[in-house]
Motif scaffolding. Sequence first.
Motif: not given
Length: 234
Positions: A24-29, A68, A71-72, A97
């Motif tokens: 999980t990280h910043t809304g992604v699971a 991570k 995602i950022d 995702s």
Amino acid sequence: MPPTAVIAYDHAMPATRVRTEQFTHTGVALSITMPASADELIDEDAFGRDERLPYWADLWPSSLALSKWLIDHPPAADARIIELGCGMALPSLVLMSLGLNVLATDWEPDALDSAAENARYNRLGVLPTRVLDWRDAAIFDEPFDLAVGADLMYEQRNAIALADLLPQILKPNGTFILADPGRRWLPQFQLMMKQRGRPSRELAQIEETQMLSTGEGKSKVRIMQFQSPANSLQ
């Protein structure tokens, strides 16, 4: 907090014991299932032929850190992306995702099968995959805007092959993002890439703690960028 590893048998790799980790990280699971023990997958004949070991069968700290970071810092929506040496392909699943197109590649078919099954289990759709030997770039009809990879410098032959491969598969202004936990062959790879006109730049350092099949692993992972020159013909 590090993700918790549990034994699960509900999907993926029915012929072997498996475990599942939650990312999980910043809304992604995502829920990632992998072999319970990479050591159980060692094939002595395969190792004797080319020192092949099941490196793919764990979620390494560099894979978590790269995921991570992506995602950022999401790539452009229209980017053509390839993951090299994907293993469980967590970065590829993260990119999916985010609605991005990515090709997951590895030289281990079992790794690609597991990655594709995890994409289906997480309802991401069909993950494009391809078996890739880094010594053969001829299978690609089009170059890529972005290549990503996690923890690829654990053998010298990998560093050499990858430095030769990237100029062939990236667009002239393409980028390679590498997550590395301090492998001994990274400096040689950086030198080879600099000699090819693609110097490295450190983008971030990310500390990771996660559960491997052999126990808890801790690393300080460097996110490195190798930018291809716009006028490169290599």
